[in-house]
Design an enzyme around this catalytic site. Structure first.
Site, PDB file in Angstrom:
ATOM      1  N   TYR A  88       0.837  -1.203   0.000  1.00 52.02           N
ATOM      2  CA  TYR A  88       0.000   0.000   0.000  1.00 52.02           C
ATOM      3  C   TYR A  88       0.866   1.245   0.000  1.00 52.02           C
ATOM      4  O   TYR A  88       2.051   1.196   0.332  1.00 52.02           O
ATOM      5  CB  TYR A  88      -0.958   0.007   1.198  1.00 52.02           C
ATOM      6  CG  TYR A  88      -0.289   0.195   2.541  1.00 52.02           C
ATOM      7  CD1 TYR A  88      -0.165   1.463   3.108  1.00 52.02           C
ATOM      8  CD2 TYR A  88       0.217  -0.885   3.252  1.00 52.02           C
ATOM      9  CE1 TYR A  88       0.446   1.639   4.339  1.00 52.02           C
ATOM     10  CE2 TYR A  88       0.817  -0.722   4.484  1.00 52.02           C
ATOM     11  CZ  TYR A  88       0.929   0.547   5.026  1.00 52.02           C
ATOM     12  OH  TYR A  88       1.533   0.721   6.236  1.00 52.02           O
ATOM     13  N   CYS A  89       0.254   2.349  -0.409  1.00 53.91           N
ATOM     14  CA  CYS A  89       0.891   3.665  -0.352  1.00 53.91           C
ATOM     15  C   CYS A  89      -0.144   4.630   0.221  1.00 53.91           C
ATOM     16  O   CYS A  89      -1.036   4.221   0.963  1.00 53.91           O
ATOM     17  CB  CYS A  89       1.392   4.088  -1.734  1.00 53.91           C
ATOM     18  SG  CYS A  89       0.084   4.331  -2.948  1.00 53.91           S
ATOM     19  N   ARG A  90      -0.056   5.887  -0.112  1.00 50.40           N
ATOM     20  CA  ARG A  90      -1.010   6.860   0.416  1.00 50.40           C
ATOM     21  C   ARG A  90      -2.360   6.754  -0.269  1.00 50.40           C
ATOM     22  O   ARG A  90      -3.393   6.692   0.369  1.00 50.40           O
ATOM     23  CB  ARG A  90      -0.457   8.291   0.292  1.00 50.40           C
ATOM     24  CG  ARG A  90      -1.388   9.355   0.880  1.00 50.40           C
ATOM     25  CD  ARG A  90      -0.834  10.761   0.758  1.00 50.40           C
ATOM     26  NE  ARG A  90      -0.372  11.085  -0.577  1.00 50.40           N
ATOM     27  CZ  ARG A  90      -1.153  11.522  -1.573  1.00 50.40           C
ATOM     28  NH1 ARG A  90      -2.435  11.671  -1.397  1.00 50.40           N
ATOM     29  NH2 ARG A  90      -0.633  11.815  -2.740  1.00 50.40           N
TER      30      ARG A  90
END
Length: 121
Positions: A88-90
């Site tokens: 995941y990222c932002r």
């Protein structure tokens, strides 16, 4: 001669389609699906945000491997390519790009958090 050219064109198109499918190995999960999956067992969980973003808050037990690192690809050498990996990222942009890289590195099961960490809580 025309048949040969036609066969070459068809073969070329076939190869391009196969190459496209080779990197389409990731599955995007909703926040609920992602939470359920990572809570059931010990998983390879990777946050691809910057260290500053990670420090502001992250999913428990996530390892931080910054997408912008020069050695991003080689940072995954210690992870098992045969086991599922959750990333995941932002917002989902960097993790989507990371999923393609991981697929190219040989990871077989890649799960990406839809909407990223912003959508997780």
């Amino acid at each position: 001669m025309k048949k040969l050219i036609l066969l070459l064109i068809l073969a070329s198109l076939s190869c391009k389609e196969q190459g496209t499918n080779a990197t389409a190995q990731s599955e995007v999960l909703t926040a609920t699906e992602f939470k359920t999956a990572i809570s059931k067992k010990k998983v390879q969980l990777v946050d691809v945000r910057t260290p500053d973003e990670y420090a502001e808050g992250h999913i428990e037990n996530a390892v931080n491997i910054d997408y912008y690192r020069d050695d991003f690809s080689s940072a995954f050498n210690n992870l098992d390519k045969d086991k599922p990996i959750y990333i995941y990222c932002r917002s989902g942009n960097r993790s989507g790009k990371a999923a393609i890289i991981l697929s190219d590195l040989g990871f077989k099961e890649i799960y990406d958090l839809k909407g990223g960490f912003s959508n997780y809580n």
